[in-house]
Scaffold this motif. Structure first.
Motif, PDB file in Angstrom:
ATOM      1  N   HIS A  54      33.110 -39.280  25.158  1.00  0.00           N
ATOM      2  CA  HIS A  54      32.369 -38.526  24.121  1.00  0.00           C
ATOM      3  C   HIS A  54      31.477 -39.923  23.712  1.00  0.00           C
ATOM      4  O   HIS A  54      30.914 -40.604  24.075  1.00  0.00           O
ATOM      5  CB  HIS A  54      33.853 -39.227  22.654  1.00  0.00           C
ATOM      6  CG  HIS A  54      33.800 -41.052  23.306  1.00  0.00           C
ATOM      7  ND1 HIS A  54      33.811 -42.129  22.878  1.00  0.00           N
ATOM      8  CD2 HIS A  54      34.859 -41.221  23.876  1.00  0.00           C
ATOM      9  CE1 HIS A  54      34.005 -43.099  22.716  1.00  0.00           C
ATOM     10  NE2 HIS A  54      35.035 -42.552  23.643  1.00  0.00           N
ATOM     11  N   PRO A  89      28.538 -40.620  19.518  1.00  0.00           N
ATOM     12  CA  PRO A  89      28.437 -40.449  18.302  1.00  0.00           C
ATOM     13  C   PRO A  89      27.148 -39.545  18.247  1.00  0.00           C
ATOM     14  O   PRO A  89      26.080 -39.963  18.607  1.00  0.00           O
ATOM     15  CB  PRO A  89      28.722 -42.718  18.311  1.00  0.00           C
ATOM     16  CG  PRO A  89      27.501 -43.145  19.115  1.00  0.00           C
ATOM     17  CD  PRO A  89      29.175 -42.162  20.347  1.00  0.00           C
ATOM     18  N   TYR A 123      24.582 -40.247  15.645  1.00  0.00           N
ATOM     19  CA  TYR A 123      23.604 -41.227  14.130  1.00  0.00           C
ATOM     20  C   TYR A 123      22.619 -40.667  13.254  1.00  0.00           C
ATOM     21  O   TYR A 123      21.880 -39.324  13.443  1.00  0.00           O
ATOM     22  CB  TYR A 123      22.923 -42.012  15.185  1.00  0.00           C
ATOM     23  CG  TYR A 123      23.619 -43.590  16.104  1.00  0.00           C
ATOM     24  CD1 TYR A 123      24.719 -44.130  15.887  1.00  0.00           C
ATOM     25  CD2 TYR A 123      23.527 -43.325  17.244  1.00  0.00           C
ATOM     26  CE1 TYR A 123      24.987 -44.821  16.040  1.00  0.00           C
ATOM     27  CE2 TYR A 123      24.397 -43.931  17.730  1.00  0.00           C
ATOM     28  CZ  TYR A 123      25.063 -44.486  17.742  1.00  0.00           C
ATOM     29  OH  TYR A 123      25.690 -45.358  18.896  1.00  0.00           O
ATOM     30  N   THR A 169      30.731 -44.641  27.052  1.00  0.00           N
ATOM     31  CA  THR A 169      29.680 -44.352  25.827  1.00  0.00           C
ATOM     32  C   THR A 169      28.935 -45.360  25.574  1.00  0.00           C
ATOM     33  O   THR A 169      27.814 -44.721  25.131  1.00  0.00           O
ATOM     34  CB  THR A 169      30.946 -44.264  25.028  1.00  0.00           C
ATOM     35  OG1 THR A 169      31.841 -42.776  24.985  1.00  0.00           O
ATOM     36  CG2 THR A 169      30.318 -44.073  23.416  1.00  0.00           C
ATOM     37  N   SER A 186      26.439 -44.166  11.292  1.00  0.00           N
ATOM     38  CA  SER A 186      26.973 -43.388  12.916  1.00  0.00           C
ATOM     39  C   SER A 186      27.946 -42.479  12.337  1.00  0.00           C
ATOM     40  O   SER A 186      28.623 -42.738  10.859  1.00  0.00           O
ATOM     41  CB  SER A 186      28.549 -43.943  13.491  1.00  0.00           C
ATOM     42  OG  SER A 186      28.729 -42.699  14.428  1.00  0.00           O
ATOM     43  N   GLY A 197      30.084 -39.963  13.588  1.00  0.00           N
ATOM     44  CA  GLY A 197      31.412 -39.869  13.969  1.00  0.00           C
ATOM     45  C   GLY A 197      31.205 -39.689  15.796  1.00  0.00           C
ATOM     46  O   GLY A 197      30.094 -39.492  15.739  1.00  0.00           O
ATOM     47  N   ASP A 198      32.464 -39.950  16.120  1.00  0.00           N
ATOM     48  CA  ASP A 198      32.571 -39.929  17.716  1.00  0.00           C
ATOM     49  C   ASP A 198      32.655 -38.980  17.638  1.00  0.00           C
ATOM     50  O   ASP A 198      34.093 -38.314  17.816  1.00  0.00           O
ATOM     51  CB  ASP A 198      33.323 -41.274  18.263  1.00  0.00           C
ATOM     52  CG  ASP A 198      33.005 -42.225  19.282  1.00  0.00           C
ATOM     53  OD1 ASP A 198      32.327 -41.176  19.768  1.00  0.00           O
ATOM     54  OD2 ASP A 198      33.311 -43.134  19.576  1.00  0.00           O
ATOM     55  N   TYR A 199      32.380 -37.772  18.656  1.00  0.00           N
ATOM     56  CA  TYR A 199      32.052 -36.241  19.099  1.00  0.00           C
ATOM     57  C   TYR A 199      32.324 -36.462  20.560  1.00  0.00           C
ATOM     58  O   TYR A 199      31.754 -36.673  21.528  1.00  0.00           O
ATOM     59  CB  TYR A 199      31.420 -35.463  18.172  1.00  0.00           C
ATOM     60  CG  TYR A 199      31.695 -35.194  17.176  1.00  0.00           C
ATOM     61  CD1 TYR A 199      30.238 -36.661  16.252  1.00  0.00           C
ATOM     62  CD2 TYR A 199      31.739 -34.307  16.846  1.00  0.00           C
ATOM     63  CE1 TYR A 199      30.071 -35.962  14.945  1.00  0.00           C
ATOM     64  CE2 TYR A 199      31.746 -33.853  15.435  1.00  0.00           C
ATOM     65  CZ  TYR A 199      30.517 -35.391  14.232  1.00  0.00           C
ATOM     66  OH  TYR A 199      30.521 -35.225  12.890  1.00  0.00           O
TER      67      TYR A 199
END
Lengths: 554, 161
Positions: A214, A216, A218, A383, A441, A443-445
């Protein structure tokens, strides 16, 4: 001071319009080739701002420039149409010469190529040994075949146990806008030439075991060249100075040249700041920062980080260019090693790693090098390590005795007797590094595996800068890197799988040759490569479902 | 200059300095083709090296010094096509719409090589002798002597005419 008769006489001595056009065009072509190759060096190294291709990631604070064609329709300088088609093979000086019908190099090119081939065989045989010797302990060498093929290699702890991470249930699908495909820009197509891709030794993060599941996304807070806010900048400068054991009192934050009443040609003061101790802190641009030592360090004789034009070797170059370049490369490596051993701490990286300077060939078959870079590969998770490697990288700044600096800057430097001004001593005077603002950020994808990304590539869901890509692109993949696009005009920093693909020679010849001109043969039997990008985010998390309008690019 | 992209930097520098570099290179190399190549290499070096210029003046001086170094390297090169001052002056005169000006230029180019660049930098670019001495790596008094010598020679030539 100026004598009118003499001024008038000198005024007559200027480039003719034809020469002006020819020269302007040739330089732009050369810059395009070199920039593309340098971008290949960097992006391929640690997969930073994939600004790569036609676009340098602003690796050292140089923002990406808009994509322009290799031959501008109208010269921005002269305001006149660009030069008509020349034998386009070469952007370099040798091609200027060739275009004028001179053939200084043709006499030695074929024998040199043969000699070069012999040297290359020897070099290739020795490279793994040399490489092993100079890499830090624990650093892996080479790439696993599985990674090249798009299959995950030996899984890292994180990758082998994806169950430890789950996406936020409220994570919104990311809408991949056209802007995010902005790979920055440079002059010309992003084509990298090597005798073989193995000549590209740049740092391979997957080979280091960095395989996140995963990543992020930005927000680019310095979109389109915006600068940090004054408060943010000052806060970061204070933090930076503190890390160097220096201080920046607010009252001392003044432009570097204020006392000299100087401004840059655009009327703006450069944003440079005095440390109160031994530093200049130099905010180069929105994504770059330099720390300059007020007292530079003289490097030992013979150590030069930039050593691409030793006049003593000019003659030897004519007969054995490969040997000369190997010698230069060895010197650059030695200089870098000297700096790395003593000053790598100046970057403040958690786990610094070396991305060796890769080397390739320009249009005319001449070798060129980049300069090794220092990349941060530290972090608690894959990550974090990948984000660090992409966004935290830097280089050492060295220069021959810089002209124009105050005498105090040069005090104590030995006079070596070299009669070339500015060439007396090679000085180490600071470090430059990227300075991205990743404070926002989106989100963390979850991201795809390399194998899934390769399937996407095969299905045509990718983008690249080269027009008319070959249909069998997926079969031409020689390398896969996980990168972010970090160009100035990317509104967000989004992760991509960047596939290095080999291009058919005839396509390259066509791209490098203006319309209506017969493509010329490569002076050396080189292979040519470019990049294709596939969004790394799991397609389920891209809105609209699938890949947005990514496929419309091609 | 700090906000410039690479392309903008090149455009600006090329626009500002191309003719200055041409004059310097042709003085050294006396050959238009070689001069073009030297300018080409100078701009490449500018763009490749991440030199931190303190000011526009610093940048200009750097270009002058680097162009000079590149020319000197080329002069050492065996494959260089030699060209005499007379040939060069002839070429330039052929392009010159004003014969009188061309004559002056020809006289300047016929000065001893070590005098030409000081004359250019002092009388045309307006540099101080101390600056020129640093750029050409000369003792300032040597530089002043050379300028004096050049003035004397030019004056003599003009008187002869």
């Amino acid at each position: 001071m100026k004598d009118p008769a003499i001024v008038q006489a000198w005024d007559q001595l200027k480039l003719s319009p034809a020469a002006d056009r020819r020269l302007y065009d040739a330089i732009r072509r050369s810059l395009a080739a070199r920039e593309a190759a340098a971008a290949g060096d960097f992006q391929m190294t640690a997969g930073s701002g994939a600004s790569a291709v036609s676009a340098h990631t602003p690796v050292f604070g140089i923002p990406a420039v808009p994509v322009v064609s290799a031959v501008p329709a109208v010269s921005a300088v002269t305001g006149i149409p660009a030069a008509p088609a020349r034998p386009a093979a070469g952007p370099d000086a040798v091609h200027n010469r060739r275009a004028r019908g001179e053939s200084a190099r043709s006499r030695w090119l074929k024998p040199a190529a043969l000699t070069a081939a012999a040297c290359l065989l020897l070099t290739v045989a020795l490279l793994p040994v040399l490489d092993r010797l100079r890499r830090p302990a624990g650093e892996t060498v080479g790439r696993p075949a599985s990674e090249v093929s798009g299959q995950p290699g030996e899984p890292s702890p994180e990758a082998s146990n994806p169950a430890v991470w789950r996406p936020d249930p409220d994570l919104k699908p990311y809408r991949l806008r056209a802007e995010e495909r902005e790979v920055g820009g440079s002059m010309g197509y992003p084509i990298f030439s090597y005798k073989d891709i193995s000549q590209n030794e740049s740092l391979d993060l997957a080979a280091l075991g960095i395989r996140p599941v995963h990543l992020p996304i930005y927000r680019n807070l310095t979109y389109a060249g915006q600068k940090l806010s004054a408060e943010t900048l000052l806060r970061r400068l204070h933090d930076l100075a503190a890390r160097y054991g220096d201080t920046v009192a607010e009252r001392s934050v003044v432009p570097l040249y204020e006392n000299e009443n100087r401004t840059e040609s655009n009327g703006q003061q450069p944003e440079a700041y005095y440390g109160e101790g031994r530093l200049y802190l130099y905010y180069a641009d929105s994504t770059g920062c330099k720390v300059l030592l007020k007292t530079p360090v003289a490097m030992p004789d013979g150590l030069r980080l930039y050593d691409f034009g030793n006049p003593a070797e000019a003659e030897a170059f004519e007969t054995d260019p490969e040997a000369v370049y190997e010698a230069q490369r060895a010197r650059v490596t030695a200089a870098f090693d000297w700096l790395y051993e003593r000053y790598v701490h100046l970057f403040g990286f958690k786990q610094p790693a070396v991305s060796p300077a890769t080397y390739g060939y320009d249009y005319s078959g001449q070798r060129h090098y980049g300069v090794p870079a220092v990349v941060d590969t530290g972090g608690a998770t894959d990550t974090e390590r990948l984000v660090a490697a992409v966004f935290s990288r830097g280089k050492f700044l060295t220069e021959y005795r810089p002209f124009g600096l105050p005498d105090s800057y040069l005090a104590g430097q030995p006079d070596t007797g070299d009669d070339r001004p500015g060439a007396q001593t090679n000085l180490f005077y600071g470090v430059a590094f990227q300075w991205f603002d990743l404070s926002e950020s989106l989100g963390d994808y979850p991201i795809m595996t390399p194998a899934q990304a390769r399937t996407e590539l095969a299905n045509g869901r990718y983008f690249m800068v080269i027009p008319d890509p070959p249909a069998d692109l997926a079969n031409r993949v020689v390398r896969c890197d996980l990168v972010y696009l970090t160009g100035s005009f990317n509104k967000d920093y989004v992760p991509y799988y960047r596939f290095t693909v080999e291009l058919p020679p005839e396509l390259v010849a066509r791209l490098r040759t203006p319309d209506g001109v017969e493509p010329t043969e490569d002076p050396l039997p080189l292979k040519h490569y470019t990049f294709a990008y596939v969004p790394a985010i799991d397609p389920a998390y891209i809105a609209p479902p699938g890949h947005g309008d990514i496929a419309m690019f091609n | 200059m700090e906000n410039e992209t690479r392309a903008e930097r090149f455009e600006r520098c090329y626009r500002l300095y191309r003719n200055m570099l041409y004059r310097i290179c042709i003085v050294y190399l006396k050959n238009e083709a070689d001069a073009e190549d030297a300018i080409h290499d100078t701009f490449l070096r500018l763009m490749e090296r991440d030199v931190c210029f303190q000011s526009a003046e610093h940048e200009k001086a750097w270009l002058i010094v680097v162009a000079g170094n590149i020319c000197k390297d080329r002069l050492r090169h065996w494959s260089r096509q030699l060209c005499s001052v007379d040939e060069l002056a002839g070429q330039l005169a052929a392009n010159d719409p004003e014969p009188e000006t061309g004559e002056t230029l020809s006289r300047i180019l016929h000065l001893p090589e070590r005098l030409i660049l000081p004359v250019y930098l002092y009388y045309y670019e307006g540099y101080r002798t101390a600056d020129i001495a640093r750029m050409l790596n000369l003792n300032p008094s040597t530089l002043r002597n050379r300028l004096r010598e050049a003035r004397l020679l030019l004056r003599t030539q003009w008187k002869e005419v």
